[in-house]
Write a protein that holds these residues in place. Structure first.
Motif, PDB file in Angstrom:
ATOM      1  N   GLU A  64       0.829  -1.210   0.000  1.00  0.00           N
ATOM      2  CA  GLU A  64       0.000   0.000   0.000  1.00  0.00           C
ATOM      3  C   GLU A  64       0.859   1.253   0.000  1.00  0.00           C
ATOM      4  O   GLU A  64       0.581   2.217  -0.725  1.00  0.00           O
ATOM      5  N   ALA A  65       1.918   1.225   0.815  1.00  0.00           N
ATOM      6  CA  ALA A  65       2.832   2.373   0.823  1.00  0.00           C
ATOM      7  C   ALA A  65       3.508   2.545  -0.532  1.00  0.00           C
ATOM      8  O   ALA A  65       3.669   3.670  -1.028  1.00  0.00           O
ATOM      9  N   TYR A  66       3.863   1.423  -1.156  1.00  0.00           N
ATOM     10  CA  TYR A  66       4.492   1.507  -2.476  1.00  0.00           C
ATOM     11  C   TYR A  66       3.508   2.035  -3.515  1.00  0.00           C
ATOM     12  O   TYR A  66       3.877   2.834  -4.387  1.00  0.00           O
ATOM     13  N   SER A  67       2.251   1.596  -3.414  1.00  0.00           N
ATOM     14  CA  SER A  67       1.231   2.085  -4.348  1.00  0.00           C
ATOM     15  C   SER A  67       1.028   3.586  -4.197  1.00  0.00           C
ATOM     16  O   SER A  67       0.907   4.309  -5.192  1.00  0.00           O
ATOM     17  N   ARG A  68       1.005   4.074  -2.955  1.00  0.00           N
ATOM     18  CA  ARG A  68       0.856   5.519  -2.741  1.00  0.00           C
ATOM     19  C   ARG A  68       2.043   6.277  -3.303  1.00  0.00           C
ATOM     20  O   ARG A  68       1.883   7.351  -3.903  1.00  0.00           O
ATOM     21  N   SER A  69       3.226   5.729  -3.098  1.00  0.00           N
ATOM     22  CA  SER A  69       4.417   6.402  -3.620  1.00  0.00           C
ATOM     23  C   SER A  69       4.391   6.450  -5.141  1.00  0.00           C
ATOM     24  O   SER A  69       4.760   7.466  -5.749  1.00  0.00           O
ATOM     25  N   MET A  70       3.944   5.367  -5.770  1.00  0.00           N
ATOM     26  CA  MET A  70       3.866   5.362  -7.230  1.00  0.00           C
ATOM     27  C   MET A  70       2.802   6.339  -7.724  1.00  0.00           C
ATOM     28  O   MET A  70       2.987   7.006  -8.749  1.00  0.00           O
ATOM     29  N   THR A  71       1.685   6.425  -6.999  1.00  0.00           N
ATOM     30  CA  THR A  71       0.653   7.400  -7.376  1.00  0.00           C
ATOM     31  C   THR A  71       1.194   8.823  -7.275  1.00  0.00           C
ATOM     32  O   THR A  71       0.946   9.668  -8.147  1.00  0.00           O
ATOM     33  N   LYS A  72       1.934   9.086  -6.220  1.00  0.00           N
ATOM     34  CA  LYS A  72       2.535  10.405  -6.058  1.00  0.00           C
ATOM     35  C   LYS A  72       3.549  10.680  -7.159  1.00  0.00           C
ATOM     36  O   LYS A  72       3.642  11.801  -7.686  1.00  0.00           O
ATOM     37  N   LEU A  73       4.299   9.653  -7.530  1.00  0.00           N
ATOM     38  CA  LEU A  73       5.275   9.815  -8.607  1.00  0.00           C
ATOM     39  C   LEU A  73       4.575  10.098  -9.930  1.00  0.00           C
ATOM     40  O   LEU A  73       5.043  10.910 -10.736  1.00  0.00           O
ATOM     41  N   ALA A  74       3.430   9.419 -10.152  1.00  0.00           N
ATOM     42  CA  ALA A  74       2.682   9.664 -11.387  1.00  0.00           C
ATOM     43  C   ALA A  74       2.169  11.094 -11.452  1.00  0.00           C
ATOM     44  O   ALA A  74       2.183  11.737 -12.509  1.00  0.00           O
ATOM     45  N   LYS A  75       1.723  11.633 -10.301  1.00  0.00           N
ATOM     46  CA  LYS A  75       1.263  13.021 -10.275  1.00  0.00           C
ATOM     47  C   LYS A  75       2.410  13.987 -10.516  1.00  0.00           C
ATOM     48  O   LYS A  75       2.240  15.018 -11.165  1.00  0.00           O
ATOM     49  N   SER A  76       3.571  13.645  -9.981  1.00  0.00           N
ATOM     50  CA  SER A  76       4.727  14.540 -10.175  1.00  0.00           C
ATOM     51  C   SER A  76       5.158  14.580 -11.626  1.00  0.00           C
ATOM     52  O   SER A  76       5.729  15.578 -12.086  1.00  0.00           O
ATOM     53  N   ALA A  77       4.887  13.499 -12.378  1.00  0.00           N
ATOM     54  CA  ALA A  77       5.249  13.511 -13.789  1.00  0.00           C
ATOM     55  C   ALA A  77       4.476  14.575 -14.553  1.00  0.00           C
ATOM     56  O   ALA A  77       4.952  15.096 -15.557  1.00  0.00           O
ATOM     57  N   SER A  78       3.282  14.901 -14.067  1.00  0.00           N
ATOM     58  CA  SER A  78       2.494  15.954 -14.712  1.00  0.00           C
ATOM     59  C   SER A  78       3.062  17.333 -14.441  1.00  0.00           C
ATOM     60  O   SER A  78       2.777  18.285 -15.178  1.00  0.00           O
ATOM     61  N   ASN A  79       3.840  17.454 -13.355  1.00  0.00           N
ATOM     62  CA  ASN A  79       4.394  18.764 -12.984  1.00  0.00           C
ATOM     63  C   ASN A  79       5.715  19.054 -13.677  1.00  0.00           C
ATOM     64  O   ASN A  79       6.220  20.170 -13.567  1.00  0.00           O
ATOM     65  N   TYR A  80       6.281  18.053 -14.330  1.00  0.00           N
ATOM     66  CA  TYR A  80       7.530  18.301 -15.034  1.00  0.00           C
ATOM     67  C   TYR A  80       7.263  19.178 -16.256  1.00  0.00           C
ATOM     68  O   TYR A  80       6.135  19.310 -16.713  1.00  0.00           O
ATOM     69  N   THR A  81       8.319  19.728 -16.775  1.00  0.00           N
ATOM     70  CA  THR A  81       8.175  20.691 -17.857  1.00  0.00           C
ATOM     71  C   THR A  81       7.521  20.053 -19.078  1.00  0.00           C
ATOM     72  O   THR A  81       7.861  18.941 -19.489  1.00  0.00           O
ATOM     73  N   GLN A  82       6.533  20.744 -19.597  1.00  0.00           N
ATOM     74  CA  GLN A  82       5.816  20.289 -20.782  1.00  0.00           C
ATOM     75  C   GLN A  82       6.301  21.023 -22.036  1.00  0.00           C
ATOM     76  O   GLN A  82       5.582  21.091 -23.029  1.00  0.00           O
ATOM     77  N   LEU A  83       7.495  21.577 -21.956  1.00  0.00           N
ATOM     78  CA  LEU A  83       8.076  22.305 -23.073  1.00  0.00           C
ATOM     79  C   LEU A  83       9.084  21.425 -23.784  1.00  0.00           C
ATOM     80  O   LEU A  83       9.691  20.538 -23.188  1.00  0.00           O
ATOM     81  N   GLY A  84       9.265  21.686 -25.029  1.00  0.00           N
ATOM     82  CA  GLY A  84      10.256  20.963 -25.801  1.00  0.00           C
ATOM     83  C   GLY A  84       9.682  19.724 -26.456  1.00  0.00           C
ATOM     84  O   GLY A  84       8.535  19.325 -26.253  1.00  0.00           O
ATOM     85  N   THR A  85      10.510  19.057 -27.234  1.00  0.00           N
ATOM     86  CA  THR A  85      10.079  17.863 -27.956  1.00  0.00           C
ATOM     87  C   THR A  85       9.942  16.648 -27.053  1.00  0.00           C
ATOM     88  O   THR A  85       9.286  15.676 -27.423  1.00  0.00           O
ATOM     89  N   PHE A  86      10.546  16.666 -25.884  1.00  0.00           N
ATOM     90  CA  PHE A  86      10.489  15.525 -24.961  1.00  0.00           C
ATOM     91  C   PHE A  86       9.192  15.478 -24.159  1.00  0.00           C
ATOM     92  O   PHE A  86       8.921  14.507 -23.464  1.00  0.00           O
TER      93      PHE A  86
END
Length: 810
Positions: free
Chosen positions: A46-68
């Motif tokens: 459960e703790a690992y699942s929460r951490s992965m969910t948090k990591l997935a949300k953080s991926a949305s906060n990364y820069t959305q600029l550029g070709t990557f």
């Protein structure tokens, strides 16, 4: 299956039944331990699942600029699926835990029934054990009586003794034979029941182990299925990354961020149409620095060049190079009288003023007298010219650029110095009004002079004086003291002494550095100033000083017993002087004495003033107030010494007194603590309970930057904490950080810090933890300060308290 229990649990003492019965009870303990193990695994997942969910949300906060940028969507989708897989595993494990608990309940019911079924066997065991002991004793008694009878016969005892021994021997023989017969009967019953019971216990264990294996197999299959799903997610991620080619990323970027596909069209060379160009050209004249009619012609740098220069109408000039204005008709004047502001006529020609001087026609010509030359000088001297916004030509701006840049550099340097002045920016010393300006006006002018306008950063710098204009000699300015900028090098001349550096006039919310007491303060990092005023220091002005009250609370908590809490609260008072005040003190042989009063001293046990600088005034002191005054000569010498050590400091801090606050145990602590330790060989549990205590403060204030440090030894390999803490393996300490605690916090400022440590070299030893916090805006003692007398004003009073040695033990 072979009857292992039937063949292996006999023995001389017949303890096999007891071993098998307790082994049946151990089966229930194994079931409970298995449930706990699966629960711990579910917690980890459960703790690992929460951490992965948090990591997935953080991926949305990364820069959305550029070709990557599109790749982050692939990461987010894959991470969310992984989190979902682990969450599904948690759900299945929880269902499996319910099955284990259900089986445990069935075990208890089966054990109760088995206990009733084997009660006969227990009785048979007890009978065989008791008959065995009785048989052994009767055998020993029989042997003893027989030996005794034979001994009497050999020794030639009397017949009576021999007969008596024979009777005892016969009785012992009968008893022995009776126990042998009983033992045979009990033995047969015991063997029958023990065989059945042993087989029953073996069947119970077989059923238990089979059920446990089923549970473990279900656990294994569940984990295997989830890992297959995880593998599919990874395979999907790999395929997505394979399909996400470099070309597709570049194509997406081009489609989403493209600016258009139309390329610029061709431009062909076009011949110049001189006729239209000449008609559209209008001569542009630059406004020189001078009066109307004395305008010097300058070459226009922005005029349009044309091959056919003869066709352009160029105005005539005279011998000295001045433009000759063409005559304008009356229609032209009328047309230009009410022209639009967009017209260039206003820029082309200077404004003209029609001045007509008419002689005075007095009613009584006999009383009219011509004014004297002195009166005309005074009248002309009182005329002030307001600065007007003028338009300058590029040439004039180039001529003035060096002077303007020099002036701006001086202004910026002065502004930087003012920005570094923290204490001086607390409260204004002077007003920028006309009254304050006039109070610091011309010192050596006996006659009335025109008022001056205070300089500021935003003042428009006038253009330099023309070279043809006569310069005034320094002797003509000897009666006027030029006002220097605050904290800039003073302007000196041969005819006037250097003026004293004035103090800044400003307000701010800066802080006092209490760490640099009795030493020159560094440049403060907090503070915003409006900028100083250039007015000089007058005799009626009050000098600004700032005061800081800083208290330190030291506490030691022992377990949860409030009576064992030890508290000590101390405080100190610091006075800050601006650097500019040193020249005021040195220039004045007897400066005003700085007196201050400490109020609300009822909670103070002891006050220790600085014996070298401060004296206590007992005549004006009572139980709640204490008056003090400073030795101004000693203060001046001390400030000069600090200024020599650090001449660039904007203010200097001086410790004037220290005091100790009376405490009332745990009631005087702003944050109550209680610690609990549970130390085992492999784990250590720690709990810290805290409670905000507003009654310890005169005015309840927020505790900021709360830090709790707990040292734990024993080789910590893993830590689980709530709320989350940080573990420092080098220092072997756990760190909790709480931003703030107050009455508005959750549960009124009460809470608990919990942690479980897994050890490799346990058990741990309970250690003493430390706590740090700070509170701005109030003190624990409620002490206040005010200035007494004249000559000084309190520009800022800052209060705060913080922890000293704030510790807790179990």
């Amino acid at each position: 299956m072979m009857a292992y229990f039937v063949e292996s649990f006999w023995g001389e003492r017949n303890n096999g039944f007891d071993v098998l019965y307790h082994n049946m009870k151990h089966g229930h303990l194994s079931t409970k331990d298995l449930a706990d193990f699966i629960r711990e695994r579910a917690t980890i997942e459960e703790a690992y699942s929460r951490s992965m969910t948090k990591l997935a949300k953080s991926a949305s906060n990364y820069t959305q600029l550029g070709t990557f940028a599109p790749v982050w969507d692939v990461f987010k989708t894959s991470t969310e699926k992984l989190a979902s897989c682990h969450l599904d595993l948690v759900r299945r494990l929880q269902e499996l835990i319910k099955e284990v608990h259900k089986y445990g309940d069935e075990q208890i019911k089966a054990y109760k029934k088995t206990k009733e079924d084997v009660s006969g066997t227990l009785e048979a065991v007890q009978n065989i054990q008791s008959i065995t002991q009785a048989l052994q004793k009767s055998k020993e008694n029989y042997n003893a009586k027989c030996v005794e009878q034979e001994r009497l016969k050999k020794e030639g005892a009397t017949q009576r003794e021999v007969d008596k021994a024979a009777v005892k021997s016969k009785k012992a023989t009968d008893t022995y034979k009776l126990y042998v017969e009983k033992y045979a009967a009990f033995k047969s019953d015991f063997e029958q029941k023990m065989t059945e019971t042993a087989q029953k216990f073996q069947d119970i264990e077989e059923t238990h182990l089979l059920r446990m294996k089923e549970i473990i197999e279900a656990l294994s299959n569940t984990i295997k299925e989830i890992h297959l799903q995880i593998g599919e997610v990874h395979e999907e991620f790999s395929n997505n990354m394979t399909n996400t080619t470099v070309e597709s990323l570049i194509q997406k970027f081009a489609e989403s961020k493209g600016t258009g596909k139309e390329r610029p069209g061709p431009i062909e060379f076009e011949e110049c149409n001189t006729s239209s160009a000449v008609e559209g050209i209008k001569p542009r004249k630059r406004k020189p620095f001078g009066l109307s009619g004395i305008m010097k012609k300058e070459k226009d740098m922005e005029s349009v060049e044309c091959p056919d220069a003869d066709s352009v109408n160029i105005p005539d000039v005279d011998d000295e190079g001045y433009s000759i204005k063409p005559e304008a008709t009356q229609d032209t004047k009328e047309n230009h009288f009410y022209t639009s502001s967009d017209s260039d006529s206003e820029d082309d020609e200077p404004r003209r003023f029609h001045v007509e001087i008419k002689p005075v026609q007095p009613s009584n010509s006999s009383q009219y007298t011509m004014p004297s030359l002195d009166e005309l000088k005074v009248s002309i001297g009182n005329i002030t010219l307001s600065p007007a916004i003028s338009r300058h030509s590029p040439a004039q701006m180039n001529q003035n650029s060096s002077s303007e840049e020099l002036t701006k550099s001086k202004l910026s340097a002065s502004t930087n110095e003012k920005g570094n002045s923290d204490l001086l920016a607390w409260d204004p010393l002077f007003s920028s009004s006309i009254e304050s300006s006039s109070s610091a006006s011309l010192a050596s002018s006996s006659s009335s002079a025109r008022p001056t306008t205070p300089l500021s950063v935003s003042t428009i710098v006038p253009p330099p004086r023309p070279a043809s204009r006569p310069k005034l000699s320094t002797g003509k300015l000897s009666g006027i003291n030029e006002i220097p900028r605050p904290f800039s090098p003073p302007l000196t001349s041969n005819s006037s002494p250097p003026p004293a550096a004035p103090l800044a006039r400003a307000e701010s919310i800066s802080s006092i550095s209490s760490s640099a007491s009795l030493s020159a303060a560094n440049t403060p990092t907090v503070g915003v100033s409006r900028g100083p005023s250039p007015v000089s220091l007058g005799n009626q002005d009050t000098l600004p000083v700032a005061v800081a009250l800083t208290e330190s609370v030291n506490a030691y908590f022992k377990g949860a017993d409030p009576t064992k809490c030890i508290v000590k609260i101390t405080g100190d008072m610091t006075v800050s002087f601006p650097s500019g005040i040193i020249k005021v003190f040195t220039s004045n042989p007897s400066p005003a004495v700085l007196c201050f009063r400490v109020k609300n001293t009822s909670k103070l046990e002891q006050i220790l003033p600085n014996a070298q600088l401060v004296y206590s005034d007992q005549s004006h002191s009572d139980s709640i107030t204490k008056d003090f005054w400073m030795n101004m000569q000693a203060i001046t010498v001390y400030l000069k010494k600090l200024s020599e050590q650090n001449p660039s400091a904007s203010y200097y801090n001086v410790d004037v007194l220290k005091y100790q606050v009376s405490s009332n145990g745990i009631q005087s602590t702003p944050l109550n603590l209680a610690t609990y330790w549970k130390c085992n060989a492999s784990t250590t549990d720690v709990r810290v309970d805290y409670k905000y205590n507003p009654e310890s403060m005169t005015v309840p204030s927020m505790l900021s930057n709360v830090q709790v440090v707990v040292p734990v030894d024993g080789g910590v390999t893993n830590m689980q904490s709530l709320p989350p803490a940080k573990w420092n393996a080098d220092q072997m300490k756990a760190y909790w950080k709480i931003s703030s605690i107050s009455e508005k916090s959750e549960n009124g400022g009460s809470g608990s810090l919990r942690a479980k440590f897994e050890l490799s070299e346990g058990p741990s030893k309970p250690a003493t933890l430390a706590v740090q916090f700070i509170s701005e805006g109030s003190t624990l003692s409620g002490v206040d300060v005010e200035l007494v007398g004249t000559g000084y004003r309190l520009s800022l009073l800052k209060k705060r308290f913080a922890t000293g040695r704030y510790m807790a033990d179990c």
